[in-house]
Design a protein around this motif. Sequence first.
Motif: not given
Length: 96
Positions: A41-49, A53-54, A59-62, A84-86
């Motif tokens: 997933y490519t992180v967007s400006n303002g994204d939080t963990c 997830i949402a 599909k996955f937990t924190m 990018q994050v896994c």
Amino acid sequence: MVALGIRSLLCILGIAALGTSAAVDNTVQAWQLTQYCNEFYTVSNGDTCWDIIARNQNKFTMSQLLCWNNDINPWCSNLIPGRQVCIGVERPGPVC
């Protein structure tokens, strides 16, 4: 001593990371993804963990997100837009 206390509080709240994000090394080698990663997933400006997830239908937990991305801090305050994050791993993958 007081300044140290305030700085620690800001770090805990994730506020201190806002001023230091430009100083973070933005090379691919600096970001530690698990070797089993097969979805990104490519992180967007303002994204939080929680946003990440949402947006991926929970599909996955924190805990899994942090396990698969060793460089994301426990407060999730060091996400860098464009990085990018896994968000998924091959089975069996790492134990999280």
